[in-house]
Design a protein around this motif. Sequence first.
Motif, PDB file in Angstrom:
ATOM      1  N   LEU A 160      13.360  88.109   8.798  1.00 46.35           N
ATOM      2  CA  LEU A 160      12.782  87.809   7.483  1.00 46.35           C
ATOM      3  C   LEU A 160      13.840  87.262   6.529  1.00 46.35           C
ATOM      4  N   ALA A 161      15.028  87.844   6.551  1.00 46.81           N
ATOM      5  CA  ALA A 161      16.094  87.443   5.622  1.00 46.81           C
ATOM      6  C   ALA A 161      16.538  86.006   5.857  1.00 46.81           C
ATOM      7  N   ARG A 162      16.496  85.558   7.093  1.00 48.32           N
ATOM      8  CA  ARG A 162      16.977  84.202   7.372  1.00 48.32           C
ATOM      9  C   ARG A 162      15.874  83.143   7.305  1.00 48.32           C
ATOM     10  N   THR A 163      14.647  83.553   6.950  1.00 50.12           N
ATOM     11  CA  THR A 163      13.534  82.605   6.885  1.00 50.12           C
ATOM     12  C   THR A 163      13.487  81.947   5.509  1.00 50.12           C
ATOM     13  N   PRO A 164      13.619  80.634   5.426  1.00 52.24           N
ATOM     14  CA  PRO A 164      13.535  79.951   4.124  1.00 52.24           C
ATOM     15  C   PRO A 164      12.190  80.219   3.458  1.00 52.24           C
ATOM     16  N   GLY A 165      12.235  80.520   2.174  1.00 53.37           N
ATOM     17  CA  GLY A 165      11.009  80.769   1.427  1.00 53.37           C
ATOM     18  C   GLY A 165      10.573  82.214   1.389  1.00 53.37           C
ATOM     19  N   VAL A 166      11.266  83.081   2.136  1.00 56.25           N
ATOM     20  CA  VAL A 166      10.961  84.517   2.093  1.00 56.25           C
ATOM     21  C   VAL A 166      12.043  85.215   1.284  1.00 56.25           C
ATOM     22  N   ARG A 167      11.641  86.114   0.401  1.00 61.44           N
ATOM     23  CA  ARG A 167      12.629  86.841  -0.401  1.00 61.44           C
ATOM     24  C   ARG A 167      12.472  88.351  -0.195  1.00 61.44           C
ATOM     25  N   ARG A 168      13.586  89.028  -0.296  1.00 60.70           N
ATOM     26  CA  ARG A 168      13.569  90.484  -0.248  1.00 60.70           C
ATOM     27  C   ARG A 168      13.439  91.007  -1.673  1.00 60.70           C
ATOM     28  N   LEU A 169      12.496  91.919  -1.871  1.00 70.16           N
ATOM     29  CA  LEU A 169      12.231  92.455  -3.193  1.00 70.16           C
ATOM     30  C   LEU A 169      13.103  93.677  -3.459  1.00 70.16           C
TER      31      LEU A 169
END
Length: 575
Positions: free
Chosen positions: A382-391
């Motif tokens: 998830l962390a390395r996927t462009p457009g996904v952010r960790r909240l």
Amino acid sequence: MPQIILGVHSGSHDAAASIFEDYSLKAAVHLERLTRVKGDGTRHPDRAIDEVLAIAGATRRDVDVVCYSRSLLPTRYFRNLRGFDWLREQYRTHVAGKSRRQMMPELFRHNTSDIDTFFDIAAFQRDSGFRDDVKTYFYNHHEAHALPALFYSPWDDALIVTADGGGDTVHYSHRHLAQGRLKTIYGGEELILTPHSEDSLGKMYGAATKALGFRRVRHEGKVTGLAAMGKPVRAAELAKRFWVDEAGRIHSDLRSDSEINSFMRALARGLGREDYSASVQKVLEDVMLLSVQRLLANHPSRHLGLSGGVFANVKLNRLLAEALALKEVFIFPAMGDDGLPVGGALAWLLQRDGLARWLGQRRELGDVYLGRDFSQAIDAELARTPGVRRLPDSPVEGTARRLKAGEIGAIYTHRMEFGPRALGARTILANPARRETHDVLNVRLERSEFMPFAPVIQTEKAAQVFDVGGVNRRACRYMTIACDVRPEWRGRIPAVVHVDHSARPQIIDRADNPLYHDILGAFERETSLPVLVNTSFNVHEEPIVNAPAECIQALMDGRIDFVVTDKGLYDRPRG
């Protein structure tokens, strides 16, 4: 030295594999979760075999016993194919791309249950990468359905009933455990070379599914959902075609698949789909209830074990639990053919060790998180996927607040579930207080408007909201039974209450899945509601999510608003 036992089902649908170390089930995986083809049975389940072996830290050379269903196996290992049979199989293999052949017709053609007579077992096993000394065992279809319901239950007495669209010449089996003896009443190996009778309620229900324009062996649940919305106006007409004898055996005068399909199409003419479904459901319930009543009269027991595809019908299971004088009903969670590899391995162990030792090895089934564990990979992906952010929110509290606000989230934790139900490892969560949640989920997941969504609740609070007690509690752990929603709660959680005031709840212990359990607790603190929507993490007609890439794709496609893992909370900013 414990044996490594591989269970395999290579059928036309729901192919799967399992791995045991003696009596300990280490892994079980549906082929569909790996190929991403719903209900996949288009090929030998080599990928599922290698997956369960990898999960168990083993290879094919480590396997001591392979247990196969008598279903589809590679054509090139069948002996004595000559003339027209040989030409037909050449066409099927090289032109039609169908490289497997059904085994049961060969048993009848050669009039033997000795499979080595017409199938080169040694060559097949050798070419499959197993050792020359590997043992090969072909298990009985209905015994493999039946045994898990008994093995994973602590009962001293039990009636075990299986029912499906057919396997190894029968559509039902009945077994009775009493005083340390397990008796096969009907449907055992003694019938393997007898012509089968077309007496299947499962085939009837499948034909009804097809008559409504749905896909059989896939969409029977749609018929169950529709049934609650109609009236059984033609049930009597259908009921005339089935009857139950004094021994509890079900019979029918519908003599072939074509006759069943033709009659069920005719029954549907001029009838709304709701009333048609209600008619079909009522006959299923009435006939099966009478069968089990008569079986119990002849073979008394206070415990009922169920398996086979017919018992995917949660409304039927509820009727049996409520109408019979029982202490407990238990339905094996992988009640369809995907569960056969588990039962096949248990059948081998029963043959190897005898009943007394086998009964002494029985144990709790557990959480059925039996697939590969991606917990250490999902956050990095998830962390390395462009457009996904960790909240920045904590996974538990942040999830509860977003669900309260009406967002749709998915939980991704633990090993993937085994069986057709999502049970908190690959589950979509939503707020049950909003009736519109039902419509939003249907649109996003491309599902039918009449299919009810299921609730999840902590075990210790289940009886407050649902009619959960000793008879159905263990079945509710695996979402295999429907029950009543208590009147005072129906208006508070409308997204999970069906039109007949029923629900199919999952109850969860914290020890099984702390993240899932704690999110429920946090949501209750936010809303005073101890219930969440739990629906499987997949788009309609796709298998339940397995690997991180499939989870991420669902987030990127907007099927869900966020993903929660043990370590973090993630979304995709919009606009």
